[in-house]
Design an enzyme around this catalytic site. Sequence first.
Site, mmCIF file in Angstrom:
data_model
loop_
_atom_site.group_PDB
_atom_site.id
_atom_site.type_symbol
_atom_site.label_atom_id
_atom_site.label_comp_id
_atom_site.label_asym_id
_atom_site.label_seq_id
_atom_site.Cartn_x
_atom_site.Cartn_y
_atom_site.Cartn_z
ATOM 1 N N GLY A 37 77.087 -42.458 3.855
ATOM 2 C CA GLY A 37 77.031 -42.144 2.257
ATOM 3 C C GLY A 37 76.326 -42.035 1.477
ATOM 4 O O GLY A 37 74.749 -41.660 2.040
ATOM 5 N N ASP A 38 75.860 -41.235 0.891
ATOM 6 C CA ASP A 38 74.949 -40.828 -0.657
ATOM 7 C C ASP A 38 74.087 -39.239 0.045
ATOM 8 O O ASP A 38 72.878 -39.659 -0.062
ATOM 9 C CB ASP A 38 73.733 -41.878 -0.625
ATOM 10 C CG ASP A 38 75.428 -43.030 -1.717
ATOM 11 O OD1 ASP A 38 75.981 -42.924 -2.262
ATOM 12 O OD2 ASP A 38 74.772 -44.558 -1.116
ATOM 13 N N HIS A 66 78.841 -38.977 -6.951
ATOM 14 C CA HIS A 66 77.814 -37.466 -6.496
ATOM 15 C C HIS A 66 77.351 -37.229 -7.459
ATOM 16 O O HIS A 66 77.776 -37.500 -8.455
ATOM 17 C CB HIS A 66 79.543 -36.734 -5.877
ATOM 18 C CG HIS A 66 79.695 -37.396 -4.729
ATOM 19 N ND1 HIS A 66 81.230 -36.495 -4.035
ATOM 20 C CD2 HIS A 66 79.929 -38.660 -4.082
ATOM 21 C CE1 HIS A 66 81.730 -37.026 -2.905
ATOM 22 N NE2 HIS A 66 80.752 -38.082 -2.924
ATOM 23 N N THR A 271 84.680 -48.239 4.771
ATOM 24 C CA THR A 271 85.649 -48.068 3.393
ATOM 25 C C THR A 271 87.139 -47.936 4.524
ATOM 26 O O THR A 271 87.543 -48.006 4.952
ATOM 27 C CB THR A 271 85.571 -47.068 2.872
ATOM 28 O OG1 THR A 271 86.214 -47.155 1.443
ATOM 29 C CG2 THR A 271 85.520 -45.217 2.967
ATOM 30 N N GLY A 339 74.809 -49.218 -8.838
ATOM 31 C CA GLY A 339 72.839 -49.695 -8.772
ATOM 32 C C GLY A 339 72.146 -50.067 -7.728
ATOM 33 O O GLY A 339 71.062 -50.288 -7.745
ATOM 34 N N PRO A 341 70.063 -51.233 -5.065
ATOM 35 C CA PRO A 341 69.570 -50.329 -3.570
ATOM 36 C C PRO A 341 69.341 -50.225 -2.934
ATOM 37 O O PRO A 341 70.009 -51.489 -1.955
ATOM 38 C CB PRO A 341 67.684 -51.630 -4.010
ATOM 39 C CG PRO A 341 68.472 -53.214 -4.443
ATOM 40 C CD PRO A 341 69.939 -52.848 -5.116
HETATM 41 P P1 GDP Z 1 76.422 -37.945 -2.446
HETATM 42 O O1 GDP Z 1 77.343 -39.399 -2.565
HETATM 43 O O2 GDP Z 1 76.764 -37.810 -0.714
HETATM 44 O O3 GDP Z 1 77.004 -37.210 -3.391
HETATM 45 O O4 GDP Z 1 74.724 -38.472 -2.652
HETATM 46 P P2 GDP Z 1 74.637 -39.025 -3.671
HETATM 47 O O5 GDP Z 1 74.234 -38.276 -5.107
HETATM 48 O O6 GDP Z 1 75.349 -40.813 -4.200
HETATM 49 O O7 GDP Z 1 72.918 -39.235 -3.998
HETATM 50 C C1 GDP Z 1 72.043 -38.303 -3.319
HETATM 51 C C2 GDP Z 1 70.875 -38.479 -4.122
HETATM 52 O O8 GDP Z 1 69.575 -38.188 -3.936
HETATM 53 C C3 GDP Z 1 70.776 -38.288 -5.804
HETATM 54 O O9 GDP Z 1 71.114 -38.931 -6.371
HETATM 55 C C4 GDP Z 1 70.654 -36.887 -5.979
HETATM 56 O O10 GDP Z 1 70.375 -36.120 -6.964
HETATM 57 C C5 GDP Z 1 69.563 -36.656 -5.069
HETATM 58 N N1 GDP Z 1 68.623 -35.552 -4.122
HETATM 59 C C6 GDP Z 1 70.117 -34.827 -3.271
HETATM 60 N N2 GDP Z 1 69.389 -34.052 -2.734
HETATM 61 C C7 GDP Z 1 67.452 -34.241 -2.840
HETATM 62 C C8 GDP Z 1 66.818 -33.766 -2.212
HETATM 63 O O11 GDP Z 1 66.886 -32.970 -1.560
HETATM 64 N N3 GDP Z 1 65.516 -34.303 -2.643
HETATM 65 C C9 GDP Z 1 65.657 -35.384 -3.909
HETATM 66 N N4 GDP Z 1 64.482 -36.197 -3.666
HETATM 67 N N5 GDP Z 1 66.550 -35.545 -3.926
HETATM 68 C C10 GDP Z 1 67.505 -35.346 -3.682
HETATM 69 P P1 IMO Z 2 79.467 -41.431 -1.525
HETATM 70 O O1 IMO Z 2 80.940 -40.657 -1.709
HETATM 71 C C1 IMO Z 2 77.595 -45.802 0.099
HETATM 72 C C2 IMO Z 2 80.187 -48.442 1.125
HETATM 73 C C3 IMO Z 2 80.138 -49.847 0.789
HETATM 74 C C4 IMO Z 2 80.667 -50.460 1.465
HETATM 75 C C5 IMO Z 2 82.212 -49.863 2.157
HETATM 76 C C6 IMO Z 2 83.183 -50.131 1.492
HETATM 77 O O2 IMO Z 2 78.881 -41.774 -2.448
HETATM 78 O O3 IMO Z 2 78.969 -40.696 -0.399
HETATM 79 P P2 IMO Z 2 84.618 -50.140 -0.819
HETATM 80 O O4 IMO Z 2 84.117 -50.118 -2.103
HETATM 81 O O5 IMO Z 2 84.734 -48.384 0.047
HETATM 82 O O6 IMO Z 2 85.666 -50.774 -0.038
HETATM 83 O O7 IMO Z 2 83.084 -50.426 0.323
HETATM 84 O O8 IMO Z 2 81.327 -47.900 1.587
HETATM 85 N N1 IMO Z 2 80.541 -47.701 0.762
HETATM 86 C C7 IMO Z 2 79.643 -45.613 0.026
HETATM 87 N N2 IMO Z 2 78.466 -45.976 0.318
HETATM 88 N N3 IMO Z 2 78.160 -44.391 -0.492
HETATM 89 C C8 IMO Z 2 79.331 -44.497 -0.907
HETATM 90 O O9 IMO Z 2 80.623 -43.197 -1.409
HETATM 91 C C9 IMO Z 2 80.271 -44.871 -0.708
HETATM 92 N N4 IMO Z 2 82.116 -45.398 -0.722
HETATM 93 C C10 IMO Z 2 82.144 -46.713 0.367
HETATM 94 O O10 IMO Z 2 79.187 -50.089 -0.092
HETATM 95 O O11 IMO Z 2 79.669 -50.527 2.180
HETATM 96 MG MG MG Z 3 76.780 -40.989 -3.706
#
Ligand code: GDP
Ligand code: IMO
Ligand code: MG
Length: 461
Positions: A37-38, A66, A271, A339, A341
Amino acid sequence: MSTPATSPSASTTPKPYEPATPAMAATSTAIVGLQWGDEGKGKIVNLLTDRHDAIVRYNGGANAGHSVVVKGERFALHLIPSGIMHADKPAVVGPGVVIDPEWLLKEVAGLRKRGVGCENLVISDHAHVVMPWHKLEDELREAFLSANSVEPIGTTRRGIGPCYADKAQRSTAIRIADLLRPEVLSQKLATIVPFKNAVLAAIARPGSTFVPYDHRTLLEQFAALGEQLRPFVTGASKLLLDMAHSGKSILFEGANATLLDVDHGTYPYVTSSTCSALGAPAGAGVPFTCVRSILGVMKAYSTRVGGGVMPTELINSDADRAIADGIRQRGREFGTTTGRPRRVGWLDLVAVRYSARLNGVHGLCLMLLDVLAGVDTLMVADRYEVDGSPTNTFVPDAHWLAGARPIYRSFPGFSADITAARSLRELPTQARTYMEFIEQTIGVPIRFVSVGPDRAQTIEC
Ligand code: GDP
Ligand code: IMO
Ligand code: MG
């Protein structure tokens, strides 16, 4: 009379199956996370919405976060598709999503305040509703695991697991359509509320006073939420199916990620939905022949939030933890949703290769490459040692993974700030060598390199 010999003749030999011309001609694309994720899916989805006719979220709920950064302005989306800013494209919350109505309406209000009208938002009436008891049960289950010395899943406490469980149970589930029909909602609540009250009173924490849910109060509250949602609930299934069959291109936005997939992730630390591309047609409600192209989104390193093994986590020494802290600060690696880490580790190509193969990705999006600037030596795991032998096989099972030790290759790092690079030529040689190793190991080309959060900070290869 002799019987004729039964030798295969031209008419009985099976012919290889020749598919007819595909009905779905357009370039629909699924965007999926290849790690935990993320990975930056929101940024890529927002970037590619321009090239599609509609966008659909097919799984998960408000556990997703996202981020989209457009001209320096940051948006965090949880339930609403990341292409919502493109007012001329339907942004669909599909039937496979679990919706917390209050959360969704809060998100709409927040976007409207910032000038995003959300008139293009479409909500599936078949999506399931996250009810207050789902969030409470989510919390109680996690507390129960901790109290019994079991590592909790580390959920987002958004009620995702219990809501999907009720969807599978059927008799205790509520769909968005039910919120629009108060008499149906009332009938459902009449059986569900006493059932949930009995279960929750039994599993509530010792010493805590569980306040039972009240049928009337909930009926009023959720019928009112339904009324507010009504303008958005306009035949999502027909809309998507018509688009798919008329050759329109759909962008499927995966939430969560492949290693969190309920069937194919690092179970049970996952998840509760099919977050990989395998879930896209089912969760959106279109034929799988509609998904023509699959892009896998990955970070240039690894992160994970919540519990579960992460083989390459940088945690074993002060030096490792210092590298992780640096990456966490530069990459703003704190959960968009909670939020928390994020745990940080070296790039794990055993895991990513597995995810890429499972999804059948056509291209990779390599994200947050800029964050690695300043790390002297970059380590990448391309094999694990399991039971004393090296392997590049990944088994999606937390118990198996606990016995896997990463085997690393090292690459020289780069120190230059690459956030202004807009072509591959502008990247340091060390960065390009790192990218080539990723492509070779996974066997899939990199299509996008991201060097900063803003949509402009992207190199298309
Ligand atoms: P998602 O859940 O897959 O959509 O990802 P998130 O948005 O939760 O987390 C990705 C984080 O990285 C966000 O804070 C974005 O703004 C940031 N981000 C995305 N691409 C880049 C990149 O190329 N460089 C940096 N420094 N940050 C990025
Ligand atoms: P995006 O779309 C990171 C993780 C949770 C936990 C596990 C189960 O932003 O990438 P849940 O609440 O779904 O039952 O939690 O899955 N988790 C994610 N971790 N990014 C996500 O979504 C996540 N969605 C669920 O932290 O470990
Ligand atoms: Mg995310």
